[in-house]
Design a protein around this motif. Structure first.
Motif, short mmCIF file in Angstrom:
data_model
loop_
_atom_site.label_atom_id
_atom_site.label_comp_id
_atom_site.label_asym_id
_atom_site.label_seq_id
_atom_site.Cartn_x
_atom_site.Cartn_y
_atom_site.Cartn_z
N PHE A 1 8.02 21.16 5.38
CA PHE A 1 8.35 20.10 4.42
C PHE A 1 7.46 18.90 4.75
CE2 PHE A 1 12.47 22.39 4.61
CZ PHE A 1 12.65 22.61 3.26
N LEU A 2 6.86 18.34 3.73
CA LEU A 2 6.09 17.12 3.91
C LEU A 2 6.75 16.03 3.07
CD1 LEU A 2 3.54 15.63 4.99
CD2 LEU A 2 2.39 16.36 2.89
N TYR A 3 7.11 14.96 3.74
CA TYR A 3 7.88 13.88 3.09
C TYR A 3 7.02 12.63 3.17
CZ TYR A 3 11.75 10.31 3.44
OH TYR A 3 12.56 9.22 3.34
N ALA A 4 6.61 12.14 2.01
CA ALA A 4 5.89 10.87 1.97
C ALA A 4 6.87 9.79 1.56
CB ALA A 4 4.73 10.94 0.98
N GLY A 5 7.06 8.81 2.43
CA GLY A 5 7.85 7.63 2.08
C GLY A 5 6.94 6.70 1.31
N LEU A 6 7.27 6.42 0.06
CA LEU A 6 6.38 5.64 -0.81
C LEU A 6 6.90 4.23 -1.01
CD1 LEU A 6 5.93 8.18 -3.76
CD2 LEU A 6 4.48 7.94 -1.71
N MET A 7 5.96 3.30 -1.14
CA MET A 7 6.29 1.96 -1.65
C MET A 7 5.56 1.84 -2.98
SD MET A 7 8.05 -0.78 -1.01
CE MET A 7 8.23 -1.40 0.66
N ILE A 8 6.31 1.56 -4.05
CA ILE A 8 5.73 1.47 -5.38
C ILE A 8 5.77 0.00 -5.81
CG2 ILE A 8 5.97 2.24 -7.78
CD1 ILE A 8 7.65 4.64 -6.16
N ASP A 9 4.61 -0.59 -6.03
CA ASP A 9 4.60 -2.03 -6.32
C ASP A 9 4.94 -2.31 -7.79
OD1 ASP A 9 2.32 -1.75 -7.88
OD2 ASP A 9 0.95 -2.59 -6.38
N ASP A 10 4.96 -3.58 -8.15
CA ASP A 10 5.39 -3.97 -9.49
C ASP A 10 4.51 -3.38 -10.59
OD1 ASP A 10 7.37 -5.35 -8.32
OD2 ASP A 10 6.44 -7.33 -8.51
N GLU A 11 3.27 -3.08 -10.24
CA GLU A 11 2.38 -2.47 -11.24
C GLU A 11 2.50 -0.94 -11.27
OE1 GLU A 11 -0.82 -4.86 -9.81
OE2 GLU A 11 0.66 -6.25 -10.63
N GLY A 12 3.35 -0.41 -10.41
CA GLY A 12 3.54 1.04 -10.39
C GLY A 12 2.53 1.77 -9.52
N THR A 13 1.86 1.03 -8.64
CA THR A 13 0.90 1.67 -7.73
C THR A 13 1.60 2.15 -6.47
OG1 THR A 13 -0.85 0.24 -8.55
CG2 THR A 13 -1.24 1.30 -6.42
N PRO A 14 1.49 3.44 -6.16
CA PRO A 14 2.17 3.97 -4.96
C PRO A 14 1.30 3.88 -3.71
CG PRO A 14 1.27 5.78 -6.26
CD PRO A 14 0.85 4.51 -6.96
N LYS A 15 1.91 3.48 -2.60
CA LYS A 15 1.24 3.56 -1.30
C LYS A 15 2.15 4.30 -0.33
CE LYS A 15 -1.95 -0.28 -1.47
NZ LYS A 15 -2.22 -1.66 -1.06
N THR A 16 1.53 4.89 0.69
CA THR A 16 2.30 5.66 1.67
C THR A 16 2.77 4.75 2.79
OG1 THR A 16 0.70 7.39 1.21
CG2 THR A 16 2.23 7.78 3.02
N LEU A 17 4.08 4.65 2.98
CA LEU A 17 4.64 3.88 4.10
C LEU A 17 4.62 4.71 5.37
CD1 LEU A 17 7.88 2.21 2.74
CD2 LEU A 17 5.72 1.09 3.28
N GLU A 18 4.92 5.99 5.20
CA GLU A 18 5.00 6.87 6.37
C GLU A 18 5.01 8.30 5.88
OE1 GLU A 18 8.74 7.29 8.32
OE2 GLU A 18 9.87 7.16 6.48
N PHE A 19 4.69 9.21 6.80
CA PHE A 19 4.92 10.63 6.56
C PHE A 19 6.02 11.11 7.48
CE2 PHE A 19 0.30 10.72 5.32
CZ PHE A 19 0.50 11.12 4.01
N ASN A 20 6.86 12.00 6.97
CA ASN A 20 7.75 12.75 7.83
C ASN A 20 7.37 14.21 7.68
OD1 ASN A 20 9.34 10.51 8.70
ND2 ASN A 20 10.33 10.52 6.70
#
Ligand code: AMP
Ligand code: GLY
Length: 422
Positions: A267-286
């Motif tokens: 299992f690959l889990y990407a913790g995402l932060m999605i900004d106000d414009e809808g752009t996703p960035k990776t906070l962390e992987f589990n």
């Protein structure tokens, strides 16, 4: 067929519960399991945790396949031990698990493969870390490099908090080896989502989306926890955003790991932060499923999970199409007295309602002794409700949770609030 699930949390109860629904299942062993897996007749707890001893058990009992739930055994190399003995196991090797077990590894990997994430630098020198913080200013985020059971991240809103996080981790060694190095990174604002996929080394199978609630109290107040509730699907992940996350984050990660000679399976889990414009960035992987995200996700899965795992260990995940219950599933965590600091054990748990088509309770920190169920961990239960809307799922979850009793229990009353607001 016999299957082994390694772990003892709510995630493992939910995985074992789902696997056990397969008509081809004879027994699902859970090592070491909990009170809930002990109560379910289709599941059997085994009191073994050592990887080599587990591999012996698997050989003796002719267990067809093993699924590893938590990060600690993965980071310690349980998959390497099983594979070396020719045993089928779903999870990343120790090397691939570094995506979670070393923040510095994950950040350097993302930088190398141009995967969107917060800017960062890694430090082991105290003075250099303080200087960097003084130069960058607050808010800023300080992360212990290694596994720290959810205690390794400080989101510092002030310079003072940031400097004291450095002292705690690098000078006072409060987290031991885990914080011998720290990653200091740019603060990202936005809304978080959990994006979890299954990977067989090459093929990628996305699971339903979900969203966790990390803070202890309502309105996202109080200390960080392992997660106080989650629901699936997460409406913030629109089909367009889903495609973008696959294209910009998940596919480059899986291909990058393969290119670097450490193919990822599990299992690959990407913790995402999605900004106000809808752009996703990776906070962390589990390198595992989320807990409590697994509980609502499994409550919605209609496909035979045994078949999915068989494909996963055979490298044929491209042959699988997952079918989901169209309803929302919403899980409310009931935690022990004094969680997350020093949760009290030994409180008697009563009145857990029987499973119905719109409610199921997964156990985590529970122990069954005779016919007595008691608390034995921070997060005790996760009560999952299903419904045609978030509101109905929430109503079903809380109606069941309100029946359950143990002294000092804590739960949030607002799980799902972001989805309700949309
Ligand atoms: P992690 O274990 O890296 O996911 O961090 C735990 C939590 O800290 C995340 O779920 C976020 O709520 C928060 N967090 C981590 N990194 C950042 C960041 N760069 N900016 C803002 N919040 C963050
Ligand atoms: N619920 C967050 C995690 O499993 O890491």
């Amino acid at each position: 067929m016999k299957i082994l699930v390694v772990g003892s949390g709510g995630r493992e109860h939910a995985l074992a519960w789902s696997i056990a629904k397969s008509p081809r299942i004879q027994t699902v062993y859970v090592a070491p399991g909990n009170g809930g897996t002990a109560l379910d007749e289709r599941l059997q707890n085994i009191a073994i945790t050592d990887p080599a001893a587990l591999a012996d058990f698997v050989e003796q009992e002719h267990v067809a396949l093993t699924v590893v739930g938590p990060e600690a055994p993965l980071a310690a190399g349980i998959v390497n031990v099983f594979r070396a003995r020719g045993l089928k196991v779903f999870g990343p090797t120790k090397e691939a698990a570094q995506l979670e077990s070393s923040k510095d590894f994950a950040k350097a990997f993302m930088k190398r493969h141009a995967i969107p994430t917060a800017e960062y630098q890694t430090f082991s020198d105290v003075k250099a870390a303080h200087d960097y913080i003084a130069q960058k200013g607050a808010p800023i985020v300080i992360k212990a490099d290694g596994l720290a059971a959810g205690k390794g991240v400080v989101v510092a809103m002030t310079l003072e908090e940031a400097h004291s996080a450095i002292d705690m981790m690098l000078s006072d060694n409060k987290l031991g080896d885990a914080s011998a190095r720290v990653v200091i990174e740019e603060f990202l604002s936005g809304e978080e989502a959990s994006f979890i996929v299954m990977v067989d080394g090459k093929n990628i199978l996305p699971l339903a989306t979900s969203q966790d609630h990390k803070r202890l109290q309502d309105n996202d107040q109080g200390p960080n926890t392992g997660g106080m509730g989650a629901y699936s699907p997460a409406p913030i992940v629109t089909p367009a955003l889903h495609a973008r996350v696959m294209r910009e984050i998940i596919v480059p990660t899986v291909q990058g790991m393969a290119k670097d000679g450490i193919p990822f399976s599990g299992f690959l889990y990407a913790g995402l932060m999605i900004d106000d414009e809808g752009t996703p960035k990776t906070l962390e992987f589990n390198c595992r499923m989320g807990d409590p995200e697994t509980q609502p996700i499994m409550a919605r899965l209609k496909t035979d999970l045994l078949t999915v795992f068989e494909h996963a260990v055979s490298g044929t995940l491209d042959k699988v199409e997952l079918e989901w219950d169209r309803r929302t599933a919403l899980g409310v965590v009931m935690a022990a007295y004094n969680y997350p600091d020093t949760p009290r054990n030994g409180d008697l748990i009563t009145d857990i309602p029987a499973e119905t088509p719109d409610c199921v309770t997964f156990h985590a920190g529970t122990t069954l002794t005779g016919d007595k169920l008691t608390t034995s961990g921070g997060r005790v239960l996760c009560v999952v409700g299903l419904g045609d809307s978030v509101k109905v799922a929430q109503k079903h979850a809380y109606a069941a949770a309100d029946l359950i009793h143990f002294e000092g229990s804590q739960m949030r009353r607002d799980i799902g609030w972001r989805a309700l607001k949309r």
